[in-house]
Enzyme design. Structure first.
Site, mmCIF file in Angstrom:
data_model
loop_
_atom_site.group_PDB
_atom_site.id
_atom_site.type_symbol
_atom_site.label_atom_id
_atom_site.label_comp_id
_atom_site.label_asym_id
_atom_site.label_seq_id
_atom_site.Cartn_x
_atom_site.Cartn_y
_atom_site.Cartn_z
ATOM 1 N N ALA A 94 0.776 -1.278 0.064
ATOM 2 C CA ALA A 94 -0.058 -0.008 -0.165
ATOM 3 C C ALA A 94 0.848 1.230 0.014
ATOM 4 O O ALA A 94 1.841 1.459 0.639
ATOM 5 C CB ALA A 94 -0.930 -0.308 1.389
ATOM 6 N N ASP A 95 0.648 2.013 -0.933
ATOM 7 C CA ASP A 95 1.254 3.379 -1.034
ATOM 8 C C ASP A 95 0.483 4.432 -0.077
ATOM 9 O O ASP A 95 1.159 5.359 0.236
ATOM 10 C CB ASP A 95 1.230 4.025 -2.360
ATOM 11 C CG ASP A 95 2.219 3.293 -3.330
ATOM 12 O OD1 ASP A 95 2.940 2.586 -2.916
ATOM 13 O OD2 ASP A 95 1.961 3.232 -4.606
ATOM 14 N N ARG A 96 -0.591 4.277 0.352
ATOM 15 C CA ARG A 96 -1.466 4.981 1.276
ATOM 16 C C ARG A 96 -2.401 4.356 2.090
ATOM 17 O O ARG A 96 -2.991 3.143 1.527
ATOM 18 C CB ARG A 96 -2.207 6.119 0.673
ATOM 19 C CG ARG A 96 -1.456 7.272 -0.094
ATOM 20 C CD ARG A 96 -0.624 8.161 0.860
ATOM 21 N NE ARG A 96 -0.083 9.205 0.338
ATOM 22 C CZ ARG A 96 0.918 9.106 -0.312
ATOM 23 N NH1 ARG A 96 1.664 8.240 -0.613
ATOM 24 N NH2 ARG A 96 1.371 10.521 -1.132
ATOM 25 N N ALA A 151 -4.676 2.596 -0.997
ATOM 26 C CA ALA A 151 -4.523 3.011 -2.339
ATOM 27 C C ALA A 151 -3.055 2.452 -2.481
ATOM 28 O O ALA A 151 -2.146 2.513 -1.873
ATOM 29 C CB ALA A 151 -4.610 4.449 -2.470
ATOM 30 N N LYS A 209 -0.238 1.030 -6.129
ATOM 31 C CA LYS A 209 0.385 1.166 -7.712
ATOM 32 C C LYS A 209 -0.780 0.980 -8.478
ATOM 33 O O LYS A 209 -1.648 0.089 -8.306
ATOM 34 C CB LYS A 209 1.503 0.148 -7.634
ATOM 35 C CG LYS A 209 2.371 0.642 -8.868
ATOM 36 C CD LYS A 209 3.179 1.827 -8.396
ATOM 37 C CE LYS A 209 4.033 1.515 -7.256
ATOM 38 N NZ LYS A 209 3.688 2.536 -5.914
#
Length: 277
Positions: A242-244, A252, A254
């Site tokens: 997870a990037d966020r 959220a 890639k």
């Protein structure tokens, strides 16, 4: 030194980080990536700069060593510069916020303010390394247990996207850490990496880690092949990073992760997000 990820898998080239400029450069130029790793390199770069860079040491020597406000302002300038390396790197901002509190505490300690603050940054960099590996290993253990319990199988066939392994963290990995935990338990049947367009982190980096770790059943497929793989060969679980992470647990990641989740849902394949919360 950090591994230049732009040269992987063709070459293994290491870049020596001597100051904040070096740390800023490898972050900005995508020579390193992965949210946890970016933050760690930023703080380690700051620690190296303050404790061993001759130019920085000379500039610090010109300050009143016991004027905590002056030393803090000097360090803050370097921290502000590091924050501009990649505007989307939320972990860097979190790490620098942690440092602000640590530096405020170090500033008020007895003794030389400069020494206290420089030591505090180095100590926190070491703590970040240790914390990240411990967090990743815990994620790996919980993730492996959850997948095996859900599938009821003795071994798991896993699909992942992007790169979430040692190259993105301090050395173990989040989603790929779950795969690594399965491998350590001899419970991994296969691991499939999606290429991850448009930057190809899967084909350049995850496939490299799979080969380096000799993971069983390792294979690389293009992003659009996931549905066919699930339909014809079978998949037990998808695990992504997870990037966020939002306060309510939404995540959220890639581009391409959403597509994979829809494909997994259509084929009844459990879908897991491996991330600190």
């Amino acid at each position: 030194s950090v591994l230049d990820q732009l040269k992987v898998p063709q070459e293994k080239v290491y870049i020596e980080i001597k100051d904040v400029n070096g740390a800023w450069s490898v972050i900005r130029n995508m020579q390193i990536r992965g949210a946890p790793l970016i933050a760690i390199v930023a703080v380690l770069g700051l620690a190296v700069d303050l404790n061993s860079n001759p130019t920085t040491i000379q500039e610090l020597n010109a300050l009143d060593q016991n004027d905590g406000d002056a030393v803090l302002a000097f360090i803050q300038t370097k921290m502000d510069y590091l924050a501009t390396a990649r505007p989307t790197a939320v972990n860097v901002f979190h790490a620098l916020e942690e440092l602000k509190d640590i530096l405020q505490a170090a500033k008020t300690q007895d003794g030389n303010a400069r020494v206290n603050m420089c030591k505090a940054i180095a100590k926190h960099a070491e703590f970040m390394l240790e914390r990240d590996v411990n967090d990743n290993k815990a994620i790996g253990a919980f993730g492996a247990e959850a997948i095996l319990a859900k599938t009821g199988n003795n071994k798991a066939r896993v699909v992942t996207i992007c790169n979430t392994g040692s190259l993105a963290t301090a050395g173990y990995g989040t989603a790929l850490g779950v795969v690594r935990a399965l491998q350590e338990q001899d419970k991994l049947e296969s691991i499939t990496a999606l290429e991850t367009r448009p930057y190809n982190q899967g084909s350049r980096l995850t496939a490299f880690e799979i080969m380096e770790e000799n993971m069983p059943g390792g294979q690389l497929i293009c992003d659009s092949m996931a549905a066919s793989l699930m339909r014809t060969k079978g998949v037990d679980a998808c695990v992504v990073g997870a990037d966020r992470v939002c306060a309510n647990g939404d995540t959220a990641n890639k581009i391409g992760t959403y597509n994979l989740s829809l494909v997994a849902a259509a084929h009844g394949v459990p879908f897991y997000v491996a991330s600190p919360f």
